[in-house]
Every structure is written in structure tokens, then in C-alpha cells.
Design a protein around this motif. Sequence first.
Motif, PDB file in Angstrom:
ATOM      1  N   VAL A 228       0.832  -1.211   0.000  1.00 29.79           N
ATOM      2  CA  VAL A 228       0.000   0.000   0.000  1.00 29.79           C
ATOM      3  C   VAL A 228       0.861   1.254   0.000  1.00 29.79           C
ATOM      4  CG1 VAL A 228      -1.825   1.233   1.210  1.00 29.79           C
ATOM      5  CG2 VAL A 228      -1.823  -1.262   1.196  1.00 29.79           C
ATOM      6  N   ARG A 229       2.000   1.214   0.677  1.00 30.73           N
ATOM      7  CA  ARG A 229       2.873   2.394   0.705  1.00 30.73           C
ATOM      8  C   ARG A 229       3.362   2.726  -0.694  1.00 30.73           C
ATOM      9  NH1 ARG A 229       6.809   0.812   4.154  1.00 30.73           N
ATOM     10  NH2 ARG A 229       5.681   1.613   5.962  1.00 30.73           N
ATOM     11  N   GLU A 230       3.743   1.714  -1.454  1.00 27.74           N
ATOM     12  CA  GLU A 230       4.195   1.962  -2.827  1.00 27.74           C
ATOM     13  C   GLU A 230       3.056   2.486  -3.691  1.00 27.74           C
ATOM     14  OE1 GLU A 230       6.460  -0.294  -6.560  1.00 27.74           O
ATOM     15  OE2 GLU A 230       5.510  -1.485  -4.989  1.00 27.74           O
ATOM     16  N   LEU A 231       1.855   1.917  -3.513  1.00 24.31           N
ATOM     17  CA  LEU A 231       0.701   2.372  -4.279  1.00 24.31           C
ATOM     18  C   LEU A 231       0.436   3.855  -4.036  1.00 24.31           C
ATOM     19  CD1 LEU A 231      -1.841   1.916  -6.017  1.00 24.31           C
ATOM     20  CD2 LEU A 231      -3.004   1.092  -3.967  1.00 24.31           C
ATOM     21  N   LYS A 232       0.489   4.272  -2.782  1.00 22.78           N
ATOM     22  CA  LYS A 232       0.255   5.686  -2.460  1.00 22.78           C
ATOM     23  C   LYS A 232       1.309   6.576  -3.103  1.00 22.78           C
ATOM     24  CE  LYS A 232      -0.625   8.858   1.360  1.00 22.78           C
ATOM     25  NZ  LYS A 232      -0.784   9.010   2.826  1.00 22.78           N
ATOM     26  N   ASN A 233       2.567   6.149  -3.070  1.00 27.36           N
ATOM     27  CA  ASN A 233       3.641   6.937  -3.694  1.00 27.36           C
ATOM     28  C   ASN A 233       3.446   7.058  -5.197  1.00 27.36           C
ATOM     29  OD1 ASN A 233       4.902   7.335  -1.236  1.00 27.36           O
ATOM     30  ND2 ASN A 233       6.301   5.609  -1.471  1.00 27.36           N
ATOM     31  N   VAL A 234       3.010   5.978  -5.830  1.00 25.74           N
ATOM     32  CA  VAL A 234       2.782   5.996  -7.280  1.00 25.74           C
ATOM     33  C   VAL A 234       1.644   6.943  -7.629  1.00 25.74           C
ATOM     34  CG1 VAL A 234       1.938   4.607  -9.220  1.00 25.74           C
ATOM     35  CG2 VAL A 234       3.767   3.727  -7.765  1.00 25.74           C
ATOM     36  N   ILE A 235       0.553   6.900  -6.880  1.00 28.03           N
ATOM     37  CA  ILE A 235      -0.580   7.789  -7.163  1.00 28.03           C
ATOM     38  C   ILE A 235      -0.176   9.247  -6.955  1.00 28.03           C
ATOM     39  CG2 ILE A 235      -2.947   8.376  -6.552  1.00 28.03           C
ATOM     40  CD1 ILE A 235      -2.506   5.599  -7.897  1.00 28.03           C
ATOM     41  N   THR A 236       0.578   9.529  -5.898  1.00 25.03           N
ATOM     42  CA  THR A 236       1.036  10.895  -5.634  1.00 25.03           C
ATOM     43  C   THR A 236       1.892  11.417  -6.777  1.00 25.03           C
ATOM     44  OG1 THR A 236       1.050  10.440  -3.254  1.00 25.03           O
ATOM     45  CG2 THR A 236       2.284  12.359  -4.002  1.00 25.03           C
ATOM     46  N   ARG A 237       2.812  10.588  -7.210  1.00 30.11           N
ATOM     47  CA  ARG A 237       3.717  10.991  -8.287  1.00 30.11           C
ATOM     48  C   ARG A 237       2.964  11.156  -9.611  1.00 30.11           C
ATOM     49  NH1 ARG A 237       8.587   7.149 -10.487  1.00 30.11           N
ATOM     50  NH2 ARG A 237       9.652   8.649 -11.805  1.00 30.11           N
ATOM     51  N   SER A 238       2.057  10.227  -9.904  1.00 28.06           N
ATOM     52  CA  SER A 238       1.313  10.276 -11.168  1.00 28.06           C
ATOM     53  C   SER A 238       0.417  11.503 -11.237  1.00 28.06           C
ATOM     54  CB  SER A 238       0.477   9.000 -11.324  1.00 28.06           C
ATOM     55  OG  SER A 238       1.300   7.849 -11.307  1.00 28.06           O
ATOM     56  N   LEU A 239      -0.244  11.831 -10.128  1.00 33.23           N
ATOM     57  CA  LEU A 239      -1.128  12.994 -10.108  1.00 33.23           C
ATOM     58  C   LEU A 239      -0.338  14.282 -10.304  1.00 33.23           C
ATOM     59  CD1 LEU A 239      -3.993  14.108  -9.638  1.00 33.23           C
ATOM     60  CD2 LEU A 239      -3.483  14.151  -7.196  1.00 33.23           C
ATOM     61  N   LEU A 240       0.865  14.337  -9.750  1.00 36.10           N
ATOM     62  CA  LEU A 240       1.694  15.537  -9.845  1.00 36.10           C
ATOM     63  C   LEU A 240       2.039  15.855 -11.294  1.00 36.10           C
ATOM     64  CD1 LEU A 240       3.372  17.736  -8.398  1.00 36.10           C
ATOM     65  CD2 LEU A 240       5.257  16.099  -8.310  1.00 36.10           C
ATOM     66  N   PHE A 241       2.292  14.821 -12.104  1.00 35.26           N
ATOM     67  CA  PHE A 241       2.742  15.041 -13.482  1.00 35.26           C
ATOM     68  C   PHE A 241       1.643  14.826 -14.526  1.00 35.26           C
ATOM     69  CE2 PHE A 241       6.677  14.089 -11.172  1.00 35.26           C
ATOM     70  CZ  PHE A 241       7.468  15.159 -11.581  1.00 35.26           C
TER      71      PHE A 241
END
Length: 407
Positions: free
Chosen positions: A322-335
Motif C-alpha cells: 500500500v505504501r508503494e501504491l500511495k507513492n505511485v498515485i502521488t507521483r502520477s497525479l503531480l505530473f
Amino acid sequence: MRFPLAGSSFRIGRHPSNDLTLPDEEISRFHLSLERREEGYWVVDQSRNGTYLNARRVTSSSLRDKDEMQVGRWRLVYTSDVNGGEKETVVQKKAQSLQSFCGIIGQSAPMLRVFSMIEKVAPTTMTVLIMGETGVGKELVARAIHDLSPRSRKPFVPLNCGAISPQLIESELFGHERGAFTGALSRHHGAFEQARGGTLVLDEIGELPLELQPKLLRVLEEKRFRRVGGTEEIEADIRIVAATHRNLESLAREGKFREDLYFRLFSVPISIPPLRERSSDILLLANSFLNSLQTGVAEESRRRFSTEAEKRLMEYLWRGNVRELKNVITRSLLFAKGNSLLGDEILFLSEGAHEVKPSLENIERNAIVSALKQNDWNKTRAAEALGIAKSTLFNKIKEYDIKGPGK
């Protein structure tokens, strides 16, 4: 739903002890209160994500008839009876609710079993051992146990045993007296005293130095301890929750973890499944993170996942859970560029470091195997957990050549 406001205060939040409990990841445990004052009711924000009154964020404000408060995905409408009756709040859902338990999101059969265990063990005083891979949310489970326990109003103190040097961990646990060692210029209260009356979470308990384990065992058995360099016996009025990503049983067999401590901690084990074994929760979590990151953004302006983006999320292995999933969503939304996140805008942290599942069939097979294991290979119960007919399960077992233990 309508709730009359009686008394001087009406509390709203995610925690079950509130007057109105709203299950939503975006809502704080104690989000806001409606306070009755001489001039009428006031809304008082107590949250992290904020309370919005008529689309404007407020910390404290008086309420007028038909005022609307937005709390996470819910809206609360304050109304008054023109005939002089009691004031009331009208609660309506802005969007479909997420399957959430004390802030832990999940609707898969393995997670529902975890939720059930939390509910049963939380009111007790028993020591709990939470097991699971890195990133599955062990601290969230520990927090839920604390929040649902009689100690919920007392301190919640997490201590990572693997992040503290072996020279300092004894002092961090038990505290020390002035002059106990070089540099001890004053008395220090350790985690056991800081958590007095509440819950102490010993994260990564498998990293606790072997020489300190007898002292921890003594505290668990006798409920008393001494500060480093001290002679006073101090009562340990705390509840212990331990967590680890390591196999303590294997460590005990290898002589790297005391067997007596292992059995003492193992009184109530809770195993959190990795994300790859509960694939039905992936999009649920992804949408939760996506919405959380867009708090305060107008509904029509919020970005959403495209079908291709959802497919990529479902096919990924999520070794970081879940921690990796949250990081991926955060990064994807930013760009992201448009209103819809496209497949190639899902930015995995390291494409080369993680294998992507070749097909959705693999997801289905893993889900079936996981359900069978969780139900001790009882096919009837596994079919019920998966929400499919027993005949369908038999056909899938044959199609994927799934073998039970010993076959």
C-alpha cells in the motif's frame, strides 16, 4: 439521515466514540464538533483535512439555517424547525462510500477477516503481534486496535526498534536516570512511561537486540520496569502491540530471537495480507489516495483514472504494497496533464525493479489460491468469500490446475 442536536456539544468524526461516526479515509478520527452557544450553534473544526462551510474552509463559525458543511465525502446540512423544535443535521452522501474500517480501506475477504480480529481483540488487554510485509499498513492496524480499546483517550506511542542504535534502544524503551551513562545529563522518560495508560507499539520487534529481550519479557510478565541506572520499580500500565515483517518463528529456531518472548507475543497474531493477495482492494485504495490528494478541489475539476490506467494498476505486483501504491498515485497525479489519468501517466517508481503481472488471469488465480488458503482449503467457504458459485470455483481450480496441500 437526520440527527437531532441535543446537549451542548455534538461530535462528528471517524472514531466510533463520536455522536455521529462517518466511515471515510478523508475524515479525521475527531473531525469537528457542533457547539451550542448563547447565539446558536457553531461549527468548530478539529481536523487535518479541514471542514468546509458553504464551500469555504473554516476553523470556527456560527451556523445559519440551511448552511452546508462538507466533511470528506459527506455533506452535513444544518437545519432548524420553524415551529421551534430541536435543531438537526441532515447527513447526505456526496459520492459512493469507500469500504473502510477505522481508516483502513479494504473489502476483500482477507481484510474483512483482519477487521473482525481487530474488533474482537481491541476491547481486551491482550498483547497483539501484527505480521506482514513492509508497506501493508501494520501501524494503521495498531492504531485501530488502540482507537477501539478502552485506552483510546490515552497516549499512542509507536517505537521503531530497527531505527534506533543498539546503544540507545534500552534508554528509549525504559528511560534513564541522570548520570546513568556518559551524556545522560538529566532524567529521560522512555516509551514505557510516555505511553502510560495507553498503547505502546513496538514496530519491527524482530530487530530488538537479543540482550534486551529478557528485559522486555520481564515487563510483559510482571508489568514493571526500571529506568537505566535507576532502582525504582515503575508500573507499566500499558498495552503492548508488536509488529514485524520478519518470521519470528524462524528467527527463534535460529537462536536470533528468544523463543519464550516469541510465544508471549504470539498470544494474538494478526497477519495482514500483501496487496497482491487482495487485488480487489487495489482500485479501492488507488481511488481513495487520488481523492485524498485532491481535497478541496471542486468535484468537476478532479482527475480520475482512465480504463487503461486502472488496468496498469491492477496488473502491477506492488512489492512495496500500500505504501508503494500511495507513492505511485502521488507521483502520477503531480505530473498528469488532463482530467483523466492515462495509462502511460501511471508512473511506477521503478519499472525495471518490479515485475508486472502478464495477465488478468494471473490476478484471478492468485485471488482463488489466497481464498483457499485463508479458508483452510475448504472450497465451499472459499467460494462464499469470493462471491462465486461453488461450481464456478471447481471449474476455475481445474482450469488453473490449482493443487491443494499434499497434492
